[in-house]
Design a protein around this motif. Structure first.
Motif, PDB file in Angstrom:
ATOM      1  N   ARG A   1      23.511  46.716  44.197  1.00  0.00           N
ATOM      2  CA  ARG A   1      23.002  45.641  45.048  1.00  0.00           C
ATOM      3  C   ARG A   1      23.491  45.868  46.468  1.00  0.00           C
ATOM      4  O   ARG A   1      24.421  46.638  46.723  1.00  0.00           O
ATOM      5  N   LEU A   2      22.846  45.175  47.412  1.00  0.00           N
ATOM      6  CA  LEU A   2      23.208  45.238  48.826  1.00  0.00           C
ATOM      7  C   LEU A   2      23.972  43.972  49.182  1.00  0.00           C
ATOM      8  O   LEU A   2      23.589  42.871  48.782  1.00  0.00           O
ATOM      9  N   LEU A   3      25.079  44.133  49.928  1.00  0.00           N
ATOM     10  CA  LEU A   3      25.917  42.999  50.304  1.00  0.00           C
ATOM     11  C   LEU A   3      26.247  43.064  51.797  1.00  0.00           C
ATOM     12  O   LEU A   3      26.248  44.144  52.392  1.00  0.00           O
ATOM     13  N   PRO A   4      26.565  41.917  52.410  1.00  0.00           N
ATOM     14  CA  PRO A   4      27.055  41.940  53.784  1.00  0.00           C
ATOM     15  C   PRO A   4      28.523  42.340  53.815  1.00  0.00           C
ATOM     16  O   PRO A   4      29.291  41.983  52.928  1.00  0.00           O
ATOM     17  N   ALA A   5      28.920  43.108  54.818  1.00  0.00           N
ATOM     18  CA  ALA A   5      30.322  43.483  55.008  1.00  0.00           C
ATOM     19  C   ALA A   5      30.769  43.015  56.385  1.00  0.00           C
ATOM     20  O   ALA A   5      29.981  42.461  57.158  1.00  0.00           O
ATOM     21  N   ALA A   6      32.026  43.229  56.708  1.00  0.00           N
ATOM     22  CA  ALA A   6      32.573  42.734  57.971  1.00  0.00           C
ATOM     23  C   ALA A   6      31.856  43.320  59.171  1.00  0.00           C
ATOM     24  O   ALA A   6      31.580  42.618  60.149  1.00  0.00           O
ATOM     25  N   GLN A   7      31.533  44.623  59.130  1.00  0.00           N
ATOM     26  CA  GLN A   7      30.931  45.283  60.282  1.00  0.00           C
ATOM     27  C   GLN A   7      29.522  45.823  60.010  1.00  0.00           C
ATOM     28  O   GLN A   7      28.886  46.334  60.930  1.00  0.00           O
ATOM     29  N   SER A   8      29.043  45.731  58.772  1.00  0.00           N
ATOM     30  CA  SER A   8      27.764  46.363  58.453  1.00  0.00           C
ATOM     31  C   SER A   8      27.281  45.861  57.094  1.00  0.00           C
ATOM     32  O   SER A   8      27.818  44.904  56.554  1.00  0.00           O
TER      33      SER A   8
END
Length: 259
Positions: free
Chosen positions: A175-182
């Motif tokens: 799956r795709l997740l949001p991260a701190a910088q990207s």
């Protein structure tokens, strides 16, 4: 075709991007025929895509020089600054050394703040999705080609999804997740006993780091940085098992990041 007929937002996005298998595309089109709301959303996305293609399509077809790749620019800049940074670090180490060897030793084994943020994100993602029964991933491991293309596009990196079957773990999916910088990719694997591990991957630029263990409660994380990727493997397993999985993952991901 997946085991269930649930149409997710990831399916709708893949439909707009033309990245579905014929069977899955037919399932999405059948869903859109019965769902005016999703049909309207997809139509709006398609119109937006067409507008962007008309305005900037010629730019997308132009291949930028390799020297202008964002990760390479950042890596070159870091190399130029490394001499100054190393001199400053050496001077600071000498000052701190006079204040007490024990504190210096503590500093040398402490990971960087950015790495701790990455590990914390990976642990949180594992804790949230690993116990999930019905929807642990957005795209199943059976759709490996689509999963690879989708995550590579969203992370702006050429990923090779690690094959851990030699260590007894099969790919559940990702799956795709949001991260701190990207954006971040979360890949999930499972062995015959039902034990799961997750591999959290984010795009990063420059440098190589050794593998580092971090323990929080029952979870152990192995983190490292390849040339263009930051990676964290998380699971409730013995360290030697996680290290074998991490080394196998490193070989695949490092090869993909250099394509």
């Amino acid at each position: 075709m997946r085991d269930d007929d649930t149409i997710t937002e990831a399916d709708l996005n893949a439909y707009v991007d033309g990245q579905l298998t014929p069977e899955r595309r037919a399932a999405v089109e059948a869903h859109l025929a019965d769902d005016p709301g999703d049909r309207e959303r997809v139509a709006a996305w398609q119109a937006q895509t067409a507008t962007l293609q008309a305005l900037y399509g010629h730019v997308a077809d132009e291949r930028p020089p390799a020297r202008l790749a964002p990760w390479r620019i950042v890596a070159d800049r870091r190399r130029r600054l490394s001499r100054v940074a190393m001199s400053m670090a050496a001077a600071l180490a000498l000052v701190v050394l006079g204040a007490g060897g024990g504190w210096v030793g503590r500093g040398l084994i402490m990971p960087a703040a950015s790495e701790m943020t990455l590990v914390s994100e990976a642990e949180a993602a594992h804790t949230l999705y690993a116990p999930e029964v019905l929807h642990p991933v957005e795209v199943s491991g059976e759709e490996g080609a689509h999963l690879t293309k989708w995550l590579s596009k969203r992370l702006d990196r050429s990923l090779i999804i690690p094959d851990l079957t030699s260590e007894g773990f099969s790919l559940v999916g990702g799956r795709l997740l949001p991260a701190a910088q990207s954006a971040a990719a979360l890949l999930m694997y499972e062995n015959g006993e039902g034990a799961r591990v997750t591999l959290y991957v984010v795009p990063q630029a420059g440098g190589e780091t050794a593998m580092r263990f971090t323990t929080k409660g029952d979870l152990t994380a192995v983190s490292w940085q390849a040339e263009t990727l930051g990676c964290v493997l998380v699971g409730n397993l013995p360290r030697d098992t996680l290290m074998k999985l991490a080394k196998t993952s490193y070989g695949s991901l490092d090869a993909g990041s250099n394509i």
